[in-house]
Design a protein around this motif. Structure first.
Motif, PDB file in Angstrom:
ATOM      1  N   VAL A  35       0.637  -1.129  -0.082  1.00  0.00           N
ATOM      2  CA  VAL A  35      -0.055   0.062   0.012  1.00  0.00           C
ATOM      3  C   VAL A  35       0.663   1.309   0.032  1.00  0.00           C
ATOM      4  N   LEU A  36       2.076   1.240   0.417  1.00  0.00           N
ATOM      5  CA  LEU A  36       2.744   2.133   0.538  1.00  0.00           C
ATOM      6  C   LEU A  36       3.328   2.818  -0.740  1.00  0.00           C
ATOM      7  N   ALA A  37       3.398   1.909  -1.785  1.00  0.00           N
ATOM      8  CA  ALA A  37       4.291   2.309  -2.804  1.00  0.00           C
ATOM      9  C   ALA A  37       3.392   3.661  -3.668  1.00  0.00           C
ATOM     10  N   LEU A  38       2.152   3.822  -3.495  1.00  0.00           N
ATOM     11  CA  LEU A  38       1.729   4.911  -4.120  1.00  0.00           C
ATOM     12  C   LEU A  38       1.841   6.283  -3.183  1.00  0.00           C
ATOM     13  N   ALA A  39       2.244   5.769  -2.041  1.00  0.00           N
ATOM     14  CA  ALA A  39       2.404   6.995  -1.188  1.00  0.00           C
ATOM     15  C   ALA A  39       3.765   7.740  -1.055  1.00  0.00           C
ATOM     16  N   VAL A  40       4.640   6.900  -1.926  1.00  0.00           N
ATOM     17  CA  VAL A  40       6.074   7.722  -1.961  1.00  0.00           C
ATOM     18  C   VAL A  40       6.086   8.884  -2.344  1.00  0.00           C
ATOM     19  N   PRO A  41       5.551   9.295  -3.241  1.00  0.00           N
ATOM     20  CA  PRO A  41       5.607  10.792  -3.677  1.00  0.00           C
ATOM     21  C   PRO A  41       5.055  11.868  -2.719  1.00  0.00           C
ATOM     22  N   ALA A  42       3.915  11.330  -1.995  1.00  0.00           N
ATOM     23  CA  ALA A  42       3.409  11.948  -0.982  1.00  0.00           C
ATOM     24  C   ALA A  42       4.501  12.086   0.447  1.00  0.00           C
ATOM     25  N   LEU A  43       4.808  10.974   0.715  1.00  0.00           N
ATOM     26  CA  LEU A  43       5.685  11.048   1.977  1.00  0.00           C
ATOM     27  C   LEU A  43       7.027  11.845   1.775  1.00  0.00           C
ATOM     28  N   THR A  44       7.557  11.354   0.329  1.00  0.00           N
ATOM     29  CA  THR A  44       8.983  12.220   0.010  1.00  0.00           C
ATOM     30  C   THR A  44       8.620  13.753   0.116  1.00  0.00           C
ATOM     31  N   ALA A  45       7.485  14.176  -0.443  1.00  0.00           N
ATOM     32  CA  ALA A  45       7.211  15.754  -0.256  1.00  0.00           C
ATOM     33  C   ALA A  45       7.179  16.264   1.419  1.00  0.00           C
ATOM     34  N   ASP A  46       6.626  15.289   2.237  1.00  0.00           N
ATOM     35  CA  ASP A  46       6.469  15.711   3.449  1.00  0.00           C
ATOM     36  C   ASP A  46       7.820  15.481   4.370  1.00  0.00           C
ATOM     37  N   LEU A  47       8.309  14.370   4.379  1.00  0.00           N
ATOM     38  CA  LEU A  47       9.493  13.957   5.233  1.00  0.00           C
ATOM     39  C   LEU A  47      10.877  14.043   4.421  1.00  0.00           C
ATOM     40  N   ALA A  48      10.916  13.910   3.086  1.00  0.00           N
ATOM     41  CA  ALA A  48      12.233  14.286   2.423  1.00  0.00           C
ATOM     42  C   ALA A  48      12.930  13.146   2.644  1.00  0.00           C
ATOM     43  N   PRO A  49      12.584  11.999   2.763  1.00  0.00           N
ATOM     44  CA  PRO A  49      13.727  10.848   2.609  1.00  0.00           C
ATOM     45  C   PRO A  49      14.559  10.450   1.621  1.00  0.00           C
ATOM     46  N   THR A  50      15.739   9.998   1.834  1.00  0.00           N
ATOM     47  CA  THR A  50      16.487   9.703   0.765  1.00  0.00           C
ATOM     48  C   THR A  50      16.084   8.486  -0.093  1.00  0.00           C
ATOM     49  N   ALA A  51      16.643   8.291  -1.241  1.00  0.00           N
ATOM     50  CA  ALA A  51      16.392   7.067  -1.936  1.00  0.00           C
ATOM     51  C   ALA A  51      16.677   5.798  -1.089  1.00  0.00           C
ATOM     52  N   THR A  52      17.551   5.778  -0.510  1.00  0.00           N
ATOM     53  CA  THR A  52      17.762   4.499   0.407  1.00  0.00           C
ATOM     54  C   THR A  52      16.715   4.552   1.466  1.00  0.00           C
ATOM     55  N   ALA A 112      -0.905   2.745  14.238  1.00  0.00           N
ATOM     56  CA  ALA A 112      -0.968   3.995  14.676  1.00  0.00           C
ATOM     57  C   ALA A 112       0.175   4.891  14.688  1.00  0.00           C
ATOM     58  N   GLY A 113       1.347   4.292  15.240  1.00  0.00           N
ATOM     59  CA  GLY A 113       2.782   4.824  15.179  1.00  0.00           C
ATOM     60  C   GLY A 113       3.209   5.165  13.960  1.00  0.00           C
ATOM     61  N   ALA A 114       3.188   4.388  12.880  1.00  0.00           N
ATOM     62  CA  ALA A 114       3.357   4.437  11.607  1.00  0.00           C
ATOM     63  C   ALA A 114       2.534   5.668  10.874  1.00  0.00           C
ATOM     64  N   LEU A 143       9.426   6.527  10.890  1.00  0.00           N
ATOM     65  CA  LEU A 143       8.518   5.577   9.871  1.00  0.00           C
ATOM     66  C   LEU A 143       9.239   4.453   9.578  1.00  0.00           C
ATOM     67  N   ILE A 144      10.501   4.380   9.341  1.00  0.00           N
ATOM     68  CA  ILE A 144      11.237   2.937   9.333  1.00  0.00           C
ATOM     69  C   ILE A 144      10.911   2.183  10.661  1.00  0.00           C
ATOM     70  N   ALA A 145      11.292   2.710  11.750  1.00  0.00           N
ATOM     71  CA  ALA A 145      11.105   2.059  13.038  1.00  0.00           C
ATOM     72  C   ALA A 145       9.513   1.539  13.297  1.00  0.00           C
ATOM     73  N   VAL A 159      13.852   5.418   1.207  1.00  0.00           N
ATOM     74  CA  VAL A 159      12.554   5.072   0.742  1.00  0.00           C
ATOM     75  C   VAL A 159      12.484   3.526   0.450  1.00  0.00           C
ATOM     76  N   LEU A 160      13.593   3.002   0.212  1.00  0.00           N
ATOM     77  CA  LEU A 160      13.540   1.443   0.042  1.00  0.00           C
ATOM     78  C   LEU A 160      13.415   0.730   1.197  1.00  0.00           C
ATOM     79  N   TRP A 161      14.004   1.405   2.471  1.00  0.00           N
ATOM     80  CA  TRP A 161      13.898   0.775   3.585  1.00  0.00           C
ATOM     81  C   TRP A 161      12.358   0.869   4.214  1.00  0.00           C
ATOM     82  N   ILE A 162      11.696   1.950   3.846  1.00  0.00           N
ATOM     83  CA  ILE A 162      10.559   2.181   4.411  1.00  0.00           C
ATOM     84  C   ILE A 162       9.652   0.902   3.600  1.00  0.00           C
ATOM     85  N   GLY A 163       9.848   0.937   2.377  1.00  0.00           N
ATOM     86  CA  GLY A 163       9.108  -0.112   1.766  1.00  0.00           C
ATOM     87  C   GLY A 163       9.447  -1.407   2.287  1.00  0.00           C
ATOM     88  N   ASP A 164      10.657  -2.022   2.561  1.00  0.00           N
ATOM     89  CA  ASP A 164      10.646  -3.374   2.534  1.00  0.00           C
ATOM     90  C   ASP A 164      11.396  -3.827   4.091  1.00  0.00           C
TER      91      ASP A 164
END
Length: 502
Positions: free
Chosen positions: A36-53, A98-100, A109-111, A55-60
């Protein structure tokens, strides 16, 4: 033979079919959270400004935690009760969701995603082992597992649609917050409908084996991710050696324990080992593809989040349609040949993925829809029949542990699909960019969308680089799945062998 005859006469009641609905809902929730998080990548990138690495860790990281702990939790379920562990894990999953949802930073978010994986690991082994305990009749069990598998594959494919619908109206944290009402339904209905069941073992869990099972998975995946995404440095060989060493120690220890976490004898059954491999590779291809395909639809094709999720619906529909044909297929062809046919369809799905790589360059959506439908159908058939082979091959008293092995392969396939194919896509993307591209552009296409004018030549070049990387990664997945399907067809026997005499 007598035991088989007696078992086959036990027909499931309406209450037990309702219990299957609760178990399938739990699997759907876990599968949706994997994609479900795949589509949220652009939105959370704009909000949290994660690096590409990041983003991958958030996903997997969610799937890493699941894969690392499933074997341990499967054994815990066999000892303390599968229903009990499922209900405890459901409550923990709701709290972690709820924490995420309200994570203030990429690290938080990764945690939170890791905690979601830990909680999810307490649910997954209980679902499939409870299915085995509830459905004793082989034909009913196959159909029940088809429903269960449709929940897993359909949930993974439906994740982008759910995410798209939520992101159309709410902030990115809503993709996690929606878990809470579903968890309430699972806990309440599960407490009423699910029967309790335990395995025969009462010996304590070997904690060292539990630690080694995690240490064997996470470092190896990290080494792959880092090598593909950032190149070789000292951390890659160190992580690989740690993971391989832990894996060797884990296997050696399982052979010596009276009650191991993994019964290695199960892997001597061709239907079991071949099914686990087929399952893992099919899911590897599907989830890895969907992870960056969702970004492609939004950032290259210009789809809204909801429209992007709807565009992936053919994979969902095809994977669920398997329920209607799987019983007839098994009765007409037989268990062993049905597995072979399912894997052949998975090979066709690999061709569909290759077709998808070329369809991405077409101006219309038809080619993409056809390719996605083939992928969904192939993965749905192979996963259902492979899971049924795993359940049938394992002794009943080891149902939780055997289910955990199957689900570990599934979750590791999810994690590796995102890690390997996502990293390959990122590497291809960066290789096709101009050397002077700004850092945000080199990080990811989502980052480029935040700093570049959509009509600028630089952004068009970044979109082209992303599409080229996605096409190459899709072809890599297709070739790997095709080769693995042929190998699995030769390994799994035409008869459904297993420990029937035990």
């Amino acid at each position: 033979m007598t035991q088989t005859t007696v078992t086959s006469t036990h027909r499931a009641t309406p209450r037990e079919w309702a219990a299957l609905g609760v178990l399938t809902l739990a699997v759907v929730l876990l599968a949706i959270d994997g994609t479900v998080l795949a589509l949220a990548v652009p939105a959370l990138t704009a909000d949290l400004a994660p690096t590409a690495t990041q983003v991958l860790w958030i996903g997997d990281v969610y799937s890493f935690a699941l894969a690392g702990l499933l074997v341990t939790m499967g054994n815990v379920a066999d000892r303390i009760g599968r229903k009990r562990l499922l209900l405890i894990g459901s409550v923990a999953f709701g709290i972690a969701s709820a924490g995420a949802a309200f994570a203030p930073s990429p690290e938080a978010l990764i945690a939170a995603r890791a905690l979601l994986g830990v909680a999810g690991a307490t649910l997954m082994p209980s679902t499939l082992s409870l299915v085995r305990g509830i459905f004793r009749d082989p034909r009913q069990r196959t159909r029940a597992i088809a429903v269960w598998s449709a929940g897993a594959t359909g949930g993974a494919a439906a994740g982008p649609l759910v995410g798209g619908a939520l992101l159309e109206h709410f902030w990115w944290g809503s993709v996690f917050l929606i878990n809470i009402p579903v968890i309430v339904v699972i806990v309440v209905a599960g407490a009423v409908l699910l029967p309790e069941s335990k395995g025969g073992g009462r010996t304590p869990i070997d904690l060292l084996s539990a630690v080694l099972s995690v240490a064997a998975i996470v470092p190896v995946v990290y080494a792959v991710k880092h090598l593909v995404g950032h190149g070789a440095d000292w951390t890659v060989p160190v992580a690989a050696v740690v993971g391989i060493g832990a894996g060797w120690w884990f296997v050696r220890r399982q052979r010596r324990l009276t009650t191991p976490l993994i019964d290695l004898q199960l892997f001597r059954i061709p239907a079991f080992s071949g099914a686990v491999v087929a399952n893992s590779l099919s899911v590897f291809a599907l989830t890895g593809l969907l992870f960056f395909f969702s970004q492609y639809l939004q950032l290259v094709r210009g789809f809204s989040p909801l429209l992007a999720g709807a565009a992936e619906l053919p994979a969902t529909v095809a994977s669920i349609a398997v329920i209607a044909v799987i019983g007839l297929l098994t009765r007409r062809v037989g268990p062993g040949r049905s597995i072979g046919l399912g894997l052949a369809v998975a090979a066709v799905a690999a061709v569909g993925m290759a077709g998808l790589a070329f369809a991405e360059g077409l101006p219309t959506y038809v080619g993409i829809a056809i390719a996605l439908a083939v992928v969904g159908l192939g993965v749905g058939v192979s996963m259902t029949l492979a899971t049924d082979a795993v359940v049938a091959a394992a002794p009943r008293e080891r149902a939780g542990a055997a289910s955990a092995i199957s689900e570990t392969g599934y979750e590791l396939g999810v994690a590796m699909g995102i890690a390997v194919l996502g990293s390959l896509q990122t590497a291809f993307y960066r290789a096709n960019l101009d050397a002077g591209a700004p850092d945000p552009v080199r990080e990811s296409l989502a980052g480029a969308a935040q700093v570049l004018d959509p009509s600028s030549p630089t952004f068009a070049q970044a979109q082209h680089a992303f599409t080229g990387g996605m096409q190459l990664a899709s072809v890599c997945a297709a070739v790997l799945l095709a080769v693995a399907s042929v190998v699995a067809l030769r390994v799994i026997p035409n008869r459904q062998d297993g420990p029937r005499e035990h």
